[in-house]
Design a protein around this motif. Structure first.
Motif, mmCIF file in Angstrom:
data_model
loop_
_atom_site.group_PDB
_atom_site.id
_atom_site.type_symbol
_atom_site.label_atom_id
_atom_site.label_comp_id
_atom_site.label_asym_id
_atom_site.label_seq_id
_atom_site.Cartn_x
_atom_site.Cartn_y
_atom_site.Cartn_z
ATOM 1 N N ARG A 144 0.825 -1.201 0.000
ATOM 2 C CA ARG A 144 0.000 0.000 0.000
ATOM 3 C C ARG A 144 0.865 1.259 0.000
ATOM 4 O O ARG A 144 0.528 2.259 -0.637
ATOM 5 C CB ARG A 144 -0.927 -0.006 1.211
ATOM 6 N N LEU A 145 2.002 1.212 0.710
ATOM 7 C CA LEU A 145 2.882 2.368 0.764
ATOM 8 C C LEU A 145 3.418 2.723 -0.631
ATOM 9 O O LEU A 145 3.468 3.894 -1.007
ATOM 10 C CB LEU A 145 4.050 2.093 1.716
ATOM 11 N N ALA A 146 3.803 1.689 -1.413
ATOM 12 C CA ALA A 146 4.302 1.941 -2.759
ATOM 13 C C ALA A 146 3.212 2.534 -3.631
ATOM 14 O O ALA A 146 3.462 3.453 -4.441
ATOM 15 C CB ALA A 146 4.845 0.654 -3.371
ATOM 16 N N ARG A 147 1.983 2.040 -3.496
ATOM 17 C CA ARG A 147 0.884 2.583 -4.296
ATOM 18 C C ARG A 147 0.581 4.026 -3.926
ATOM 19 O O ARG A 147 0.133 4.815 -4.752
ATOM 20 C CB ARG A 147 -0.362 1.711 -4.126
ATOM 21 N N THR A 148 0.852 4.383 -2.667
ATOM 22 C CA THR A 148 0.593 5.748 -2.208
ATOM 23 C C THR A 148 1.678 6.717 -2.669
ATOM 24 O O THR A 148 1.390 7.844 -3.094
ATOM 25 C CB THR A 148 0.489 5.781 -0.674
ATOM 26 N N LEU A 149 2.937 6.287 -2.597
ATOM 27 C CA LEU A 149 4.062 7.178 -2.850
ATOM 28 C C LEU A 149 4.477 7.240 -4.308
ATOM 29 O O LEU A 149 5.020 8.265 -4.748
ATOM 30 C CB LEU A 149 5.271 6.752 -1.998
ATOM 31 N N LEU A 150 4.278 6.175 -5.071
ATOM 32 C CA LEU A 150 4.787 6.114 -6.439
ATOM 33 C C LEU A 150 3.645 6.220 -7.441
ATOM 34 O O LEU A 150 2.623 5.535 -7.307
ATOM 35 C CB LEU A 150 5.542 4.800 -6.675
ATOM 36 N N LEU A 209 9.085 0.127 -12.907
ATOM 37 C CA LEU A 209 9.934 -0.628 -11.990
ATOM 38 C C LEU A 209 9.563 -2.110 -11.988
ATOM 39 O O LEU A 209 10.430 -2.982 -11.880
ATOM 40 C CB LEU A 209 9.814 -0.057 -10.570
ATOM 41 N N TRP A 210 8.279 -2.394 -12.104
ATOM 42 C CA TRP A 210 7.831 -3.786 -12.158
ATOM 43 C C TRP A 210 8.405 -4.468 -13.395
ATOM 44 O O TRP A 210 8.909 -5.600 -13.312
ATOM 45 C CB TRP A 210 6.308 -3.822 -12.187
ATOM 46 N N ALA A 211 8.376 -3.803 -14.539
ATOM 47 C CA ALA A 211 8.919 -4.384 -15.770
ATOM 48 C C ALA A 211 10.425 -4.599 -15.653
ATOM 49 O O ALA A 211 10.957 -5.623 -16.100
ATOM 50 C CB ALA A 211 8.598 -3.474 -16.958
ATOM 51 N N ARG A 212 11.134 -3.642 -15.034
ATOM 52 C CA ARG A 212 12.581 -3.782 -14.885
ATOM 53 C C ARG A 212 12.943 -4.963 -13.998
ATOM 54 O O ARG A 212 13.999 -5.586 -14.179
ATOM 55 C CB ARG A 212 13.174 -2.497 -14.293
ATOM 56 N N SER A 213 12.084 -5.285 -13.029
ATOM 57 C CA SER A 213 12.392 -6.404 -12.137
ATOM 58 C C SER A 213 12.417 -7.723 -12.880
ATOM 59 O O SER A 213 13.000 -8.701 -12.404
ATOM 60 C CB SER A 213 11.378 -6.471 -10.983
ATOM 61 N N PHE A 214 11.776 -7.784 -14.078
ATOM 62 C CA PHE A 214 11.771 -9.020 -14.853
ATOM 63 C C PHE A 214 12.907 -9.078 -15.863
ATOM 64 O O PHE A 214 13.164 -10.134 -16.427
ATOM 65 C CB PHE A 214 10.433 -9.175 -15.585
ATOM 66 N N GLU A 215 13.577 -7.939 -16.098
ATOM 67 C CA GLU A 215 14.659 -7.954 -17.067
ATOM 68 C C GLU A 215 15.779 -8.884 -16.639
ATOM 69 O O GLU A 215 16.401 -9.555 -17.454
ATOM 70 C CB GLU A 215 15.197 -6.532 -17.268
ATOM 71 N N SER A 216 16.050 -8.947 -15.334
ATOM 72 C CA SER A 216 17.116 -9.816 -14.831
ATOM 73 C C SER A 216 16.697 -11.273 -14.791
ATOM 74 O O SER A 216 17.496 -12.141 -14.460
ATOM 75 C CB SER A 216 17.543 -9.372 -13.433
ATOM 76 N N GLN A 217 15.422 -11.538 -15.120
ATOM 77 C CA GLN A 217 14.953 -12.918 -15.096
ATOM 78 C C GLN A 217 15.342 -13.668 -16.376
ATOM 79 O O GLN A 217 15.162 -14.880 -16.460
ATOM 80 C CB GLN A 217 13.431 -12.970 -14.946
ATOM 81 N N THR A 218 15.854 -12.953 -17.371
ATOM 82 C CA THR A 218 16.195 -13.598 -18.629
ATOM 83 C C THR A 218 17.394 -14.517 -18.439
ATOM 84 O O THR A 218 18.439 -14.096 -17.955
ATOM 85 C CB THR A 218 16.516 -12.546 -19.706
#
Length: 312
Positions: free
Chosen positions: A165-171, A179-188
């Motif tokens: 909830r804090l992330a949804r409030t602040l970002l 940021l969510w998409a970038r977190s998957f880039e390292s999954q390759t």
């Protein structure tokens, strides 16, 4: 292995029959809805040291994670020493190949004069394929396997924080999505000229019984390991180990550490070659459970009756 784990209320044998599903660890059922967690590093150290009769007294419900490896357990065992007993040691000798598949991986046992492993993992973000193979004994375990640490994926932590909830409030929404998409880039998974993964042999695959499958997944919402924190586990991010790795292929070596500890719940040493890709605690439990249902694939032998190992 006769390694009963005791506390003020219960004495529990370290055997696959007492295995209970647990989050990111191997646990034994203490009864009354309680479990003893994180036994795999200690069990691996005992098994690799040739100890199959020990009593372990535990305060609490979790074996200390220490630095995330088995190095200190091995040092403590060496300091305590061993006592040779009069009864011969019995081993479980693999007579025919036996394999189980599941949870994005497989685990197979093949006939072999000693105990060796060939383990790979190809599902670690950014690392490509990691593979380690070789015999496991007291010396090789201490130098090549025991120092490897438990590991966690920082990308998963990042994604968990983005859902709060804090992330949804602040970002702003667009920032969170980026940021969510970038977190998957390292999954390759990286390609290249590295090792290939171990391969399953479908002709040796045996099904996992429904009752075994029902025991493979935790039914409670237990917390993460209390001792798991930076400095005690290796944090993986983008194909790197934050703070440096102890081995270039440290994650797969720790997979082997866990595998050796989980296999110790067979109750006696295994004479065979273990081949696996992406083994998990639950899959190893299923492997042992189903293997015991196929006695045509194994036999119990006395180590005293076996010929001495051949020196190359």
């Amino acid at each position: 292995m006769r390694c009963p784990v005791t506390n003020a209320r219960a004495e529990v044998p370290a055997a696959s029959s007492g295995w209970v599903a647990s989050r990111m660890s191997t646990s034994l059922d203490l009864g009354g809805g309680r479990k003893l967690r994180t036994i795999e590093h200690l069990m691996a150290s005992l098994a690799a040291s040739g100890i199959d009769n020990a009593a372990v007294t535990v305060e609490g419900t979790e074996i200390p994670i220490l630095d995330g490896s088995a190095a200190r357990w091995c040092a403590l065992i060496d300091a305590a020493g061993r006592v040779t007993q009069a009864r011969p040691r019995l081993a479980l000798r693999i007579r025919a190949p036996f394999q189980v598949d599941g949870l994005h991986g497989f685990l197979r046992a093949e006939p072999c004069a000693g105990f060796s492993v060939d383990v790979s993992t190809d599902r670690l973000p950014g690392f490509g394929v990691l593979r380690w193979a070789g015999p496991i004994d007291a010396a090789s375990f201490r130098t090549a396997i025991a120092p490897s640490r438990s590991f966690g994926n920082a990308s998963l932590i990042w994604r968990t924080l983005l859902k709060t909830r804090l992330a949804r409030t602040l970002l702003p929404c667009a920032t969170r999505e980026r940021l969510w998409a970038r977190s998957f880039e390292s999954q390759t998974v990286c390609g290249g000229d590295g090792p290939g993964p171990t391969l399953p042999r479908p002709e040796y695959q045996r099904p996992i019984a429904p009752e075994t499958q029902a025991r493979m997944h935790p039914r409670d919402r237990e917390p993460l390991l209390r001792g798991a924190r930076p400095g005690r586990v290796a944090i993986l991010l983008g194909g790197r180990v934050l703070g440096g790795a102890r081995f270039p292929d440290e994650p797969v070596r720790h997979k082997i550490l866990d595998l050796v500890g989980d296999l110790a719940l067979a109750g006696r040493p295994i004479l065979g070659r273990i081949v696996a890709n992406c083994p998990t605690h639950a899959l190893t439990f299923a492997f042992l459970t189903e293997l015991m249902r196929h006695p045509e694939c194994w036999e119990v032998v006395s180590l005293a009756d076996l010929p001495p190992p051949t020196v190359p």
